[in-house]
Motif scaffolding. Structure first.
Motif, PDB file in Angstrom:
ATOM      1  N   UNK A 160       0.728  -1.216  -0.193  1.00  0.00           N
ATOM      2  CA  UNK A 160       0.170  -0.015   0.055  1.00  0.00           C
ATOM      3  C   UNK A 160       0.826   1.605  -0.067  1.00  0.00           C
ATOM      4  N   UNK A 161       2.045   1.342   0.376  1.00  0.00           N
ATOM      5  CA  UNK A 161       3.136   2.350   0.679  1.00  0.00           C
ATOM      6  C   UNK A 161       4.091   2.487  -0.286  1.00  0.00           C
ATOM      7  N   UNK A 162       3.856   1.264  -1.030  1.00  0.00           N
ATOM      8  CA  UNK A 162       5.093   1.262  -1.995  1.00  0.00           C
ATOM      9  C   UNK A 162       6.514   1.664  -1.180  1.00  0.00           C
ATOM     10  N   UNK A 163       6.535   1.055  -0.335  1.00  0.00           N
ATOM     11  CA  UNK A 163       8.170   1.419   0.461  1.00  0.00           C
ATOM     12  C   UNK A 163       8.683  -0.071   0.258  1.00  0.00           C
ATOM     13  N   UNK A 164      10.136  -0.308   0.309  1.00  0.00           N
ATOM     14  CA  UNK A 164      10.530  -1.131   0.363  1.00  0.00           C
ATOM     15  C   UNK A 164      11.201  -1.103   1.947  1.00  0.00           C
ATOM     16  N   UNK A 165      10.960  -2.578   2.099  1.00  0.00           N
ATOM     17  CA  UNK A 165      11.242  -2.725   3.522  1.00  0.00           C
ATOM     18  C   UNK A 165      13.022  -2.632   3.712  1.00  0.00           C
ATOM     19  N   UNK A 166      13.818  -1.731   5.174  1.00  0.00           N
ATOM     20  CA  UNK A 166      14.875  -2.151   4.995  1.00  0.00           C
ATOM     21  C   UNK A 166      15.467  -3.109   5.126  1.00  0.00           C
ATOM     22  N   UNK A 167      16.954  -3.364   5.577  1.00  0.00           N
ATOM     23  CA  UNK A 167      17.831  -4.936   6.469  1.00  0.00           C
ATOM     24  C   UNK A 167      17.502  -5.453   7.594  1.00  0.00           C
ATOM     25  N   UNK A 168      16.482  -4.229   8.305  1.00  0.00           N
ATOM     26  CA  UNK A 168      16.797  -4.713   9.854  1.00  0.00           C
ATOM     27  C   UNK A 168      14.715  -4.258  10.357  1.00  0.00           C
ATOM     28  N   UNK A 169      13.792  -4.217   8.818  1.00  0.00           N
ATOM     29  CA  UNK A 169      12.764  -4.106   9.005  1.00  0.00           C
ATOM     30  C   UNK A 169      12.380  -5.154  10.224  1.00  0.00           C
ATOM     31  N   UNK A 170      12.314  -6.401   9.476  1.00  0.00           N
ATOM     32  CA  UNK A 170      12.013  -7.696  10.711  1.00  0.00           C
ATOM     33  C   UNK A 170      12.073  -7.181  12.078  1.00  0.00           C
ATOM     34  N   UNK A 171      13.816  -7.144  12.605  1.00  0.00           N
ATOM     35  CA  UNK A 171      13.864  -6.957  13.468  1.00  0.00           C
ATOM     36  C   UNK A 171      12.711  -5.671  14.521  1.00  0.00           C
ATOM     37  N   UNK A 172      12.486  -4.792  13.646  1.00  0.00           N
ATOM     38  CA  UNK A 172      12.075  -3.745  14.496  1.00  0.00           C
ATOM     39  C   UNK A 172      10.919  -3.925  14.979  1.00  0.00           C
ATOM     40  N   UNK A 173      10.025  -3.997  13.204  1.00  0.00           N
ATOM     41  CA  UNK A 173       8.745  -5.597  13.565  1.00  0.00           C
ATOM     42  C   UNK A 173       8.398  -6.414  14.566  1.00  0.00           C
ATOM     43  N   UNK A 174       9.378  -6.190  14.832  1.00  0.00           N
ATOM     44  CA  UNK A 174       9.262  -7.673  15.725  1.00  0.00           C
ATOM     45  C   UNK A 174       9.069  -7.417  17.154  1.00  0.00           C
ATOM     46  N   UNK A 175      10.548  -6.518  17.218  1.00  0.00           N
ATOM     47  CA  UNK A 175      10.487  -5.657  18.420  1.00  0.00           C
ATOM     48  C   UNK A 175       9.539  -5.204  18.998  1.00  0.00           C
ATOM     49  N   UNK A 176       8.576  -4.266  17.611  1.00  0.00           N
ATOM     50  CA  UNK A 176       7.878  -3.593  18.274  1.00  0.00           C
ATOM     51  C   UNK A 176       6.764  -4.149  18.951  1.00  0.00           C
ATOM     52  N   UNK A 177       6.141  -5.333  18.065  1.00  0.00           N
ATOM     53  CA  UNK A 177       5.094  -5.868  18.412  1.00  0.00           C
ATOM     54  C   UNK A 177       5.568  -6.835  20.072  1.00  0.00           C
ATOM     55  N   UNK A 178       6.663  -8.135  20.287  1.00  0.00           N
ATOM     56  CA  UNK A 178       7.174  -8.386  21.028  1.00  0.00           C
ATOM     57  C   UNK A 178       7.628  -6.782  22.908  1.00  0.00           C
ATOM     58  N   UNK A 179       8.033  -6.212  22.407  1.00  0.00           N
ATOM     59  CA  UNK A 179       8.515  -5.168  23.605  1.00  0.00           C
ATOM     60  C   UNK A 179       7.670  -4.254  23.293  1.00  0.00           C
ATOM     61  N   UNK A 180       6.844  -3.700  22.495  1.00  0.00           N
ATOM     62  CA  UNK A 180       6.296  -2.552  21.786  1.00  0.00           C
ATOM     63  C   UNK A 180       6.864  -1.341  22.568  1.00  0.00           C
ATOM     64  N   UNK A 181       6.594  -0.269  22.263  1.00  0.00           N
ATOM     65  CA  UNK A 181       7.298   1.410  21.792  1.00  0.00           C
ATOM     66  C   UNK A 181       7.493   2.180  22.789  1.00  0.00           C
ATOM     67  N   UNK A 182       6.541   1.998  23.797  1.00  0.00           N
ATOM     68  CA  UNK A 182       6.398   3.066  25.018  1.00  0.00           C
ATOM     69  C   UNK A 182       7.736   2.435  26.166  1.00  0.00           C
TER      70      UNK A 182
END
Length: 194
Positions: A160-182
């Protein structure tokens, strides 16, 4: 039917879907492209919707290895990288986008897409079962919500955004879900731990 011939039919089905959309997908076209008689195809799948439903779930073209890295975090990062590959590399990316787009307008295709996602989730559940046995995941965690958050992030970013995920996208996405961002303070309502 021989597995090799079945995969030929599935690949032809998905390639035609990507090239011509659902309206342009025909059993005759699949027969021609796969070099299999259309009566043989109809014997196994009574309609193009049934054929496409089977192809979405069973085609090697859309296959993803289920990760087993030894940790929940590692498995989820591998899963995210697999979804990124699926949605960014042709022809799988073209198939996924065409199927999702057409599902909005065709009830029979929407059912096939639901079946595809249900099948994927059944395969992914092993990741969460292993994580629970290792004590990495609480009994109240919702595996489907976790997968939806991660897969949804990939779909939104790549399709939908047409943005290529960078190399650390997977790690950042998983961290946001498992660890939260607050911050710790925001999570507890008290001062941040030092």
């Amino acid at each position: 039917m021989a597995p090799r011939k079945e995969q030929q039919i599935f690949r032809a089905t998905l390639e035609l879907l990507a090239a011509k959309g659902y309206e342009g997908l025909t059993v005759e076209g699949v027969a021609e492209r796969s070099r299999v008689n259309k009566t043989t195809i109809y014997r196994w799948w009574p309609s193009k919707a049934a054929l496409l439903a089977a192809a979405l779930v069973e085609a090697d073209l859309l296959a993803m290895e289920q990760p087993d890295t030894g940790s929940l975090r590692g498995d989820l990062e591998a899963l995210v990288r697999g979804i990124v590959a699926l949605l960014t590399r042709p022809p799988a990316a073209d198939v996924a986008v065409a199927a999702l787009g057409a599902a909005v307008h065709h009830r029979e295709l929407a059912e096939a897409v639901r079946r595809f996602f249900a099948d994927r989730f059944v395969r992914e559940e092993a990741v969460f079962e292993r994580a629970r046995r290792r004590g990495e995941l609480s009994a109240t965690a919702d595996p489907m919500l976790i997968v939806d958050l991660l897969a949804g992030a990939v779909w939104l970013r790549t399709v939908f955004r047409g943005l290529p995920p960078d190399d650390d996208f997977a790690a950042r996405a998983v961290s946001a879900v498992l660890d939260g961002s607050a911050t710790a303070r925001a999570r507890t309502g008290g001062p941040a731990a030092g």
